[in-house]
Design a protein around this motif. Structure first.
Motif, PDB file in Angstrom:
ATOM      1  N   GLY A   1      41.212  42.830  49.445  1.00 50.80           N
ATOM      2  CA  GLY A   1      41.420  44.076  48.709  1.00 50.80           C
ATOM      3  C   GLY A   1      42.604  44.867  49.266  1.00 50.80           C
ATOM      4  O   GLY A   1      43.348  45.496  48.513  1.00 50.80           O
TER       5      GLY A   1
ATOM      6  N   SER B   1      45.814  43.010  47.960  1.00 46.79           N
ATOM      7  CA  SER B   1      46.073  43.274  46.540  1.00 46.79           C
ATOM      8  C   SER B   1      46.387  44.745  46.304  1.00 46.79           C
ATOM      9  O   SER B   1      47.203  45.090  45.436  1.00 46.79           O
ATOM     10  CB  SER B   1      44.887  42.822  45.686  1.00 46.79           C
ATOM     11  OG  SER B   1      43.716  43.512  46.058  1.00 46.79           O
TER      12      SER B   1
ATOM     13  N   GLY C   1      42.054  48.257  44.948  1.00 40.93           N
ATOM     14  CA  GLY C   1      42.007  46.910  45.519  1.00 40.93           C
ATOM     15  C   GLY C   1      40.690  46.625  46.209  1.00 40.93           C
ATOM     16  O   GLY C   1      40.086  45.561  46.019  1.00 40.93           O
ATOM     17  N   TRP C   2      40.219  47.568  47.024  1.00 39.38           N
ATOM     18  CA  TRP C   2      38.938  47.383  47.719  1.00 39.38           C
ATOM     19  C   TRP C   2      37.786  47.313  46.728  1.00 39.38           C
ATOM     20  O   TRP C   2      36.898  46.473  46.856  1.00 39.38           O
ATOM     21  CB  TRP C   2      38.701  48.531  48.704  1.00 39.38           C
ATOM     22  CG  TRP C   2      39.607  48.504  49.887  1.00 39.38           C
ATOM     23  CD1 TRP C   2      40.121  47.390  50.497  1.00 39.38           C
ATOM     24  CD2 TRP C   2      40.139  49.624  50.609  1.00 39.38           C
ATOM     25  NE1 TRP C   2      40.926  47.753  51.549  1.00 39.38           N
ATOM     26  CE2 TRP C   2      40.956  49.106  51.649  1.00 39.38           C
ATOM     27  CE3 TRP C   2      40.004  51.004  50.486  1.00 39.38           C
ATOM     28  CZ2 TRP C   2      41.634  49.917  52.550  1.00 39.38           C
ATOM     29  CZ3 TRP C   2      40.669  51.824  51.379  1.00 39.38           C
ATOM     30  CH2 TRP C   2      41.469  51.285  52.398  1.00 39.38           C
TER      31      TRP C   2
ATOM     32  N   ASP D   1      37.875  46.438  43.607  1.00 40.43           N
ATOM     33  CA  ASP D   1      37.951  45.195  42.845  1.00 40.43           C
ATOM     34  C   ASP D   1      37.381  44.027  43.646  1.00 40.43           C
ATOM     35  O   ASP D   1      36.596  43.221  43.134  1.00 40.43           O
ATOM     36  CB  ASP D   1      39.414  44.926  42.478  1.00 40.43           C
ATOM     37  CG  ASP D   1      39.550  43.836  41.445  1.00 40.43           C
ATOM     38  OD1 ASP D   1      39.046  44.013  40.329  1.00 40.43           O
ATOM     39  OD2 ASP D   1      40.139  42.790  41.755  1.00 40.43           O
ATOM     40  N   SER D   2      37.739  43.954  44.935  1.00 36.40           N
ATOM     41  CA  SER D   2      37.277  42.840  45.761  1.00 36.40           C
ATOM     42  C   SER D   2      35.783  42.940  46.059  1.00 36.40           C
ATOM     43  O   SER D   2      35.051  41.943  46.000  1.00 36.40           O
ATOM     44  CB  SER D   2      38.061  42.816  47.077  1.00 36.40           C
ATOM     45  OG  SER D   2      39.406  42.483  46.844  1.00 36.40           O
TER      46      SER D   2
END
Length: 288
Positions: A14, A17, A248-249, A251-252
């Motif tokens: 994350g 990304s 990003g975090w 999403d991951s």
């Protein structure tokens, strides 16, 4: 509850990304902050970076050459778009939205015509793996994260600590006063627009070995750009980086427990919540 290994891997992924997303969206935010336009074609500059990088790597076998040539070509294209489309419209907010929508369509269809509908990728320029206590991680992805962070830090230094950054900030705060003081405002606009496109293109080149180049990949980038600038605040570099890392975090982590589709739904709901409680985003809109 997943073990620490997958959780740490998701956080690291994350972060990577998120930094690449921040590099992409920083240009979008910069264009709005200084030119006061919403560049709907911004995602296409990201897509062109990836497609041109694939072309250069396929022709020459050199990824570093692609990292130089693809952003340079996209920046030259951005200068042409500025001179032929934005400047004649005097950078007016509403007409430029429609005009950049047209640029999006033209770039997308030209790419489809010349590049084709297939998704294409190349191998990472190096395949080293870095060993962590619970997992091994791609050395290329770590290099991408480090380069993205360095470029963002360089942009921040440019805006805050150089005469050029001072001119950009003066243009943002009062364009008419900047003109009266002898600042070539239209030249500043051209340079900012080209810089914004170049940053998106660099991000496109960096992700190409991980996420294959495709003529429609700019649309997803455009959607994420809107999500980030609404969360982080338009024109705020710090807010853009923070919001990108948050996306990003999320999403991951959500993908780890559920699915990537649900992660995007959460991001959209978070945007709606921010618009309700804080319309200017979590950080105030200010260049740098």
């Amino acid at each position: 509850m997943p073990s620490p290994g997958p959780l740490a891997l998701a956080l690291l992924d994350g972060t990577t990304s998120g930094l690449v997303l921040a590099l992409t969206v920083a240009g979008f935010s910069l264009s709005f902050g200084i030119l006061r336009i919403v560049n709907v074609a911004h995602g296409e500059f990201f897509m062109l970076g990836a497609v041109l990088a694939w072309t250069v790597v396929t022709a020459t076998g050199s990824f570093p050459l692609a990292l130089l040539l693809a952003p340079a070509a996209v920046m030259a294209l951005a200068v042409a778009v500025d001179r032929l489309v934005l400047r004649p419209l005097r950078y007016a907010a509403q007409p430029t939205v429609v005009a950049t929508l047209g640029v999006l369509y033209v770039l997308q269809q030209l790419t489809l015509l010349l590049y084709g509908p297939e998704a294409r990728g190349v191998a990472a320029p190096f395949g080293a793996t870095v060993e962590f206590p619970w997992f091994g991680y791609s050395g290329y992805k770590l290099a991408v994260a480090g380069l993205s962070a360095a470029l963002l830090a360089g942009l921040g230094a440019l805006l805050r600590r150089t005469d050029l950054g001072l001119v950009m900030r003066a243009t943002q705060q009062d364009p008419e006063m900047a003109v009266a003081l002898g600042v070539p405002v239209e030249r500043v606009y051209t340079m900012v627009f080209a810089l914004s496109a170049g940053m998106a293109a660099v991000a496109g080149v960096l992700v190409m070995p991980v996420q294959q180049a495709h003529y429609l990949m700019g649309l997803d980038t455009l959607l994420l750009s809107f999500v980030v600038v609404i969360l982080g605040g338009l024109g705020s570099l710090g807010g853009t980086v923070a919001a990108s890392l948050l996306v990003g975090w999320m999403d991951s982590l959500v993908s780890l427990f559920f699915t990537p589709t649900l992660a995007r739904i959460f991001a959209t709901l978070m945007v709606a919540l921010v618009l309700v409680v804080r319309r200017d985003g979590l950080w105030t809109g200010r260049v740098g």
